[in-house]
Design a protein around this motif. Structure first.
Motif, short mmCIF file in Angstrom:
data_model
loop_
_atom_site.label_atom_id
_atom_site.label_comp_id
_atom_site.label_asym_id
_atom_site.label_seq_id
_atom_site.Cartn_x
_atom_site.Cartn_y
_atom_site.Cartn_z
N VAL A 51 75.05 1.22 17.82
CA VAL A 51 75.53 1.15 19.20
C VAL A 51 75.13 2.38 20.02
O VAL A 51 74.83 2.27 21.22
N ASP A 52 75.13 3.55 19.41
CA ASP A 52 74.82 4.77 20.16
C ASP A 52 73.33 4.90 20.49
O ASP A 52 72.94 5.77 21.28
N LYS A 70 71.53 2.27 27.89
CA LYS A 70 72.76 2.24 28.66
C LYS A 70 73.00 0.87 29.30
O LYS A 70 74.13 0.38 29.33
N ARG A 105 74.42 -1.56 26.65
CA ARG A 105 75.49 -1.08 25.76
C ARG A 105 76.74 -1.95 25.84
O ARG A 105 77.32 -2.30 24.81
#
Length: 208
Positions: A21-22, A26, A29
């Protein structure tokens, strides 16, 4: 591409999707967080609850959608999700998500929980949804519950839902419409009832 990968990977290996996920761009996300939560709802509810608690602020409606997905499979388990949730906003979101599937199986239980939502707008919408679903299965019981509510936005919304469902005869709808306190909503309810009656008569004429 990232959104497609998130959906595909979550189905195959939700743990791998969660760990990535990181690294997600953006723009993708929030969607990635949502699909991981949906996958957890099917394979590991407890990890899903932890996931929602950690990322709830990043993905709109995450709590509601997760609770909804769990409730579709197991309403009783979904009810346990917010047992230790102390944040009213998160609790309200979870309740909003599970009430629809709960209402289809246990409308009286859903009605009681809908009244416990603290946010006024969410409570009004949720009560309206529960009333509409309940009316499809048992109009007298739904109407009795709605009539027992205190005057206000939630009751008006529920009354509108009963009219919108088009259940019952015109004689049954008139007392419901008369209970609506907001003039604008009452006018809309009258229009809906008139349209439904006209359509019903037209259909009966065509059939005959």
């Amino acid at each position: 591409a990232a959104q497609w990968l998130g959906r595909s990977l979550s189905v195959r290996n939700v743990e791998a999707a969660a760990q990535l996920v990181d690294r997600v761009p953006k723009e993708a996300r929030a969607n990635w967080i949502m699909v991981v939560a949906s996958a957890y709802a099917e394979v590991d509810v407890e990890k899903g609850r932890q996931w929602v608690s950690r990322y709830g602020g990043e993905s709109p409606d995450l709590s509601a959608q997760f609770a909804h997905n769990v409730a579709i499979r197991n309403p009783e388990l979904a009810m346990q999700l917010f047992g230790d949730v102390t944040d009213d906003q998160e609790r309200d979101q979870m309740l909003r998500g599970l009430l629809q599937p709960l209402a289809e199986n246990s409308p009286a239980v859903a009605a009681r929980w809908a009244e416990k939502i603290t946010d006024d707008d969410i409570r009004a919408r949720s009560i309206g949804e529960v009333a509409g679903i309940w009316a499809q299965y048992d109009l007298p019981a739904s109407r009795k519950w709605v009539m027992s509510l205190g005057d206000g936005a939630a009751k008006d919304q529920a009354l509108m839902s009963l009219v919108q469902q088009g259940v019952g005869s015109l004689d049954e709808m008139v007392p419901i419409i008369n209970e609506i306190r907001t003039p604008e909503r009452r006018s809309r309810a009258v229009l809906m009832a008139a349209m439904q009656t006209t359509m019903m008569r037209a259909s009966m004429t065509a059939y005959s």
